[in-house]
Design a protein around this motif. Structure first.
Motif, PDB file in Angstrom:
ATOM      1  N   VAL A 272       0.775  -0.966   0.007  1.00 51.26           N
ATOM      2  CA  VAL A 272       0.060   0.200   0.184  1.00 51.26           C
ATOM      3  C   VAL A 272       0.568   1.601  -0.116  1.00 51.26           C
ATOM      4  CG1 VAL A 272      -1.481   1.117   1.757  1.00 51.26           C
ATOM      5  CG2 VAL A 272      -2.061  -1.157   1.171  1.00 51.26           C
ATOM      6  N   LEU A 273       0.366   2.242  -0.246  1.00 51.52           N
ATOM      7  CA  LEU A 273       1.167   3.565  -0.926  1.00 51.52           C
ATOM      8  C   LEU A 273       2.470   3.246  -1.524  1.00 51.52           C
ATOM      9  CD1 LEU A 273      -0.260   4.938   2.464  1.00 51.52           C
ATOM     10  CD2 LEU A 273      -1.145   5.217   0.322  1.00 51.52           C
ATOM     11  N   ASP A 274       2.593   2.714  -2.136  1.00 54.43           N
ATOM     12  CA  ASP A 274       3.844   2.191  -2.868  1.00 54.43           C
ATOM     13  C   ASP A 274       4.851   3.103  -3.169  1.00 54.43           C
ATOM     14  OD1 ASP A 274       6.818   0.681  -2.769  1.00 54.43           O
ATOM     15  OD2 ASP A 274       6.371   0.831  -4.840  1.00 54.43           O
ATOM     16  N   PRO A 275       6.154   4.000  -3.887  1.00 52.30           N
ATOM     17  CA  PRO A 275       6.413   5.199  -3.906  1.00 52.30           C
ATOM     18  C   PRO A 275       6.119   5.202  -5.975  1.00 52.30           C
ATOM     19  CG  PRO A 275       7.694   4.752  -2.680  1.00 52.30           C
ATOM     20  CD  PRO A 275       6.897   3.870  -2.499  1.00 52.30           C
ATOM     21  N   THR A 276       6.243   3.559  -6.401  1.00 51.16           N
ATOM     22  CA  THR A 276       6.709   3.311  -7.180  1.00 51.16           C
ATOM     23  C   THR A 276       4.878   3.615  -7.938  1.00 51.16           C
ATOM     24  OG1 THR A 276       7.687   1.408  -6.795  1.00 51.16           O
ATOM     25  CG2 THR A 276       6.781   1.322  -8.960  1.00 51.16           C
ATOM     26  N   VAL A 277       4.053   3.188  -7.457  1.00 50.60           N
ATOM     27  CA  VAL A 277       2.954   3.864  -7.972  1.00 50.60           C
ATOM     28  C   VAL A 277       2.310   5.238  -7.565  1.00 50.60           C
ATOM     29  CG1 VAL A 277       1.525   2.600  -6.156  1.00 50.60           C
ATOM     30  CG2 VAL A 277       0.723   1.991  -8.991  1.00 50.60           C
ATOM     31  N   MET A 278       2.820   5.765  -6.799  1.00 49.78           N
ATOM     32  CA  MET A 278       1.788   6.851  -6.350  1.00 49.78           C
ATOM     33  C   MET A 278       3.122   7.612  -6.375  1.00 49.78           C
ATOM     34  SD  MET A 278      -0.512   6.274  -4.001  1.00 49.78           S
ATOM     35  CE  MET A 278      -0.755   8.166  -3.107  1.00 49.78           C
ATOM     36  N   GLY A 279       4.341   7.667  -7.274  1.00 47.79           N
ATOM     37  CA  GLY A 279       4.883   8.600  -8.031  1.00 47.79           C
ATOM     38  C   GLY A 279       4.876   9.324  -8.901  1.00 47.79           C
ATOM     39  N   TRP A 280       3.564   9.565  -9.642  1.00 50.28           N
ATOM     40  CA  TRP A 280       3.245  10.259 -11.273  1.00 50.28           C
ATOM     41  C   TRP A 280       1.685  11.101 -10.308  1.00 50.28           C
ATOM     42  CZ3 TRP A 280       5.812   5.634 -11.098  1.00 50.28           C
ATOM     43  CH2 TRP A 280       7.480   5.294 -11.798  1.00 50.28           C
ATOM     44  N   LYS A 281       1.600  11.483 -11.023  1.00 52.27           N
ATOM     45  CA  LYS A 281      -0.231  12.163 -11.619  1.00 52.27           C
ATOM     46  C   LYS A 281      -0.370  11.027 -12.186  1.00 52.27           C
ATOM     47  CE  LYS A 281      -3.463  15.222 -11.668  1.00 52.27           C
ATOM     48  NZ  LYS A 281      -4.213  14.397 -10.708  1.00 52.27           N
ATOM     49  N   GLU A 282       0.398  11.235 -13.484  1.00 46.00           N
ATOM     50  CA  GLU A 282      -0.660  11.332 -14.685  1.00 46.00           C
ATOM     51  C   GLU A 282       0.210   8.905 -15.169  1.00 46.00           C
ATOM     52  OE1 GLU A 282      -0.266  14.747 -17.132  1.00 46.00           O
ATOM     53  OE2 GLU A 282       1.358  13.468 -17.611  1.00 46.00           O
ATOM     54  N   ARG A 283      -0.148   8.240 -14.838  1.00 51.00           N
ATOM     55  CA  ARG A 283      -0.282   6.788 -14.396  1.00 51.00           C
ATOM     56  C   ARG A 283      -0.112   6.008 -15.367  1.00 51.00           C
ATOM     57  NH1 ARG A 283      -2.830   8.140  -9.075  1.00 51.00           N
ATOM     58  NH2 ARG A 283      -1.202   8.910  -7.318  1.00 51.00           N
ATOM     59  N   ALA A 284      -1.532   6.557 -16.551  1.00 50.27           N
ATOM     60  CA  ALA A 284      -1.613   5.553 -17.689  1.00 50.27           C
ATOM     61  C   ALA A 284      -0.691   4.529 -17.992  1.00 50.27           C
ATOM     62  CB  ALA A 284      -2.319   6.108 -19.057  1.00 50.27           C
ATOM     63  N   PHE A 285       0.581   4.969 -18.146  1.00 50.88           N
ATOM     64  CA  PHE A 285       2.062   4.554 -18.541  1.00 50.88           C
ATOM     65  C   PHE A 285       2.044   2.989 -17.692  1.00 50.88           C
ATOM     66  CE2 PHE A 285       3.948   6.777 -15.860  1.00 50.88           C
ATOM     67  CZ  PHE A 285       5.841   5.552 -15.234  1.00 50.88           C
ATOM     68  N   HIS A 286       2.283   2.685 -16.552  1.00 49.21           N
ATOM     69  CA  HIS A 286       1.647   1.740 -16.001  1.00 49.21           C
ATOM     70  C   HIS A 286       0.729   0.706 -14.915  1.00 49.21           C
ATOM     71  CE1 HIS A 286       1.982   3.712 -11.927  1.00 49.21           C
ATOM     72  NE2 HIS A 286       2.886   4.121 -12.361  1.00 49.21           N
ATOM     73  N   LEU A 287      -1.011   1.840 -15.187  1.00 47.55           N
ATOM     74  CA  LEU A 287      -1.512   1.534 -14.500  1.00 47.55           C
ATOM     75  C   LEU A 287      -2.613   1.194 -15.727  1.00 47.55           C
ATOM     76  CD1 LEU A 287      -2.582   1.364 -12.072  1.00 47.55           C
ATOM     77  CD2 LEU A 287      -3.248   3.648 -12.210  1.00 47.55           C
ATOM     78  N   GLY A 288      -2.864   1.864 -16.772  1.00 46.78           N
ATOM     79  CA  GLY A 288      -4.214   1.681 -17.542  1.00 46.78           C
ATOM     80  C   GLY A 288      -5.436   1.512 -17.147  1.00 46.78           C
ATOM     81  N   GLU A 289      -5.979   1.231 -17.130  1.00 50.14           N
ATOM     82  CA  GLU A 289      -7.796   1.520 -16.537  1.00 50.14           C
ATOM     83  C   GLU A 289      -7.880   1.350 -15.238  1.00 50.14           C
ATOM     84  OE1 GLU A 289      -9.156   4.186 -18.251  1.00 50.14           O
ATOM     85  OE2 GLU A 289      -7.315   3.107 -20.276  1.00 50.14           O
ATOM     86  N   HIS A 290      -6.655   0.537 -14.836  1.00 49.51           N
ATOM     87  CA  HIS A 290      -7.379   0.001 -13.826  1.00 49.51           C
ATOM     88  C   HIS A 290      -7.041   1.145 -12.840  1.00 49.51           C
ATOM     89  CE1 HIS A 290      -7.155  -3.447 -15.954  1.00 49.51           C
ATOM     90  NE2 HIS A 290      -5.827  -3.351 -15.650  1.00 49.51           N
ATOM     91  N   GLY A 291      -7.331   2.031 -12.149  1.00 45.97           N
ATOM     92  CA  GLY A 291      -6.488   3.239 -11.332  1.00 45.97           C
ATOM     93  C   GLY A 291      -7.952   3.126 -10.102  1.00 45.97           C
ATOM     94  N   ALA A 292      -9.650   2.968 -11.022  1.00 40.01           N
ATOM     95  CA  ALA A 292     -10.685   3.096 -10.202  1.00 40.01           C
ATOM     96  C   ALA A 292     -10.676   2.324  -8.646  1.00 40.01           C
ATOM     97  CB  ALA A 292     -11.873   3.371 -10.476  1.00 40.01           C
ATOM     98  N   ALA A 293     -10.289   0.973  -9.878  1.00 41.11           N
ATOM     99  CA  ALA A 293     -10.163  -0.411  -8.692  1.00 41.11           C
ATOM    100  C   ALA A 293      -8.379  -0.515  -8.072  1.00 41.11           C
ATOM    101  CB  ALA A 293      -9.509  -1.708  -9.907  1.00 41.11           C
TER     102      ALA A 293
END
Length: 189
Positions: free
Chosen positions: A83-104
């Motif tokens: 939870v809250l790992d900087p790897t996923v939290m480090g960017w506002k524009e995350r689509a390059f690694h998150l795809g459409e999964h943000g809401a989930a």
């Protein structure tokens, strides 16, 4: 104790450190992460000599001047991050690694839950059952090699936690959902 930095020098140092770890990054990423103005970010980028590059999308982003050489491709890899790992939290524009999964994968306040990664992309999350065994909940199809690697990471994390359950006040919707509601298989350690 080091002498305090001026505001401008402090922003420059923070931008330099962020780019060293998370670059390339966009101006929007930096404004969001720092909670700063565009003017402060632009001045800091100039101070550190940031180099403008283009992302795959064509959008402009920035790297440190000593980080502009192409990198060699890496073999596919799997990771389970907390939870809250900087790897996923480090960017506002995350689509390059998150795809459409943000809401989930983020709660309604923008806090990231656990994440499961395959080959540089977030493909799901991980949870623990009542026996503290780690299970990966996939949100997209992953090739057989990826599923096997994620199972291996689940087994490794289960062994490392040695029966300890990890709690969080930031469970994502994917972490809270009924596993029977998922489209893709749950991978168990």
């Amino acid at each position: 104790m080091p002498a305090p930095l001026s505001s401008a020098d402090g922003y420059a140092e923070l931008v330099r450190r962020w780019l060293a770890r998370f670059g390339p990054g966009t101006e929007t990423d930096l404004v969001w992460w720092l909670g700063a103005t565009k003017g402060a970010v632009r001045a800091a980028l100039a101070e550190v000599g940031a180099v403008e590059v283009s992302l795959e999308s064509g959008a402009p982003a920035y790297l440190l001047p000593d980080d502009v050489e192409p990198v060699d491709p890496v073999e596919p890899w799997a990771a389970l991050l907390p939870v809250l790992d900087p790897t996923v939290m480090g960017w506002k524009e995350r689509a390059f690694h998150l795809g459409e999964h943000g809401a989930a994968l983020f709660d309604r306040n923008g806090n990231a839950g656990t994440t499961a990664w395959w080959d540089g992309r977030v493909v799901g999350c991980w949870v623990q059952d009542d026996d503290a065994t780690v299970a990966v909940r996939l949100l997209e199809d992953v090739p057989a090699a990826g599923r096997e690697a994620l199972r291996g990471e689940a087994a490794r994390l289960t062994a490392w936690l040695a029966g300890e359950r990890v709690g969080t006040v930031y469970p994502s919707p994917a972490m809270r959902c009924d596993p029977g509601d998922l489209t893709y298989p749950v991978l168990r350690a």
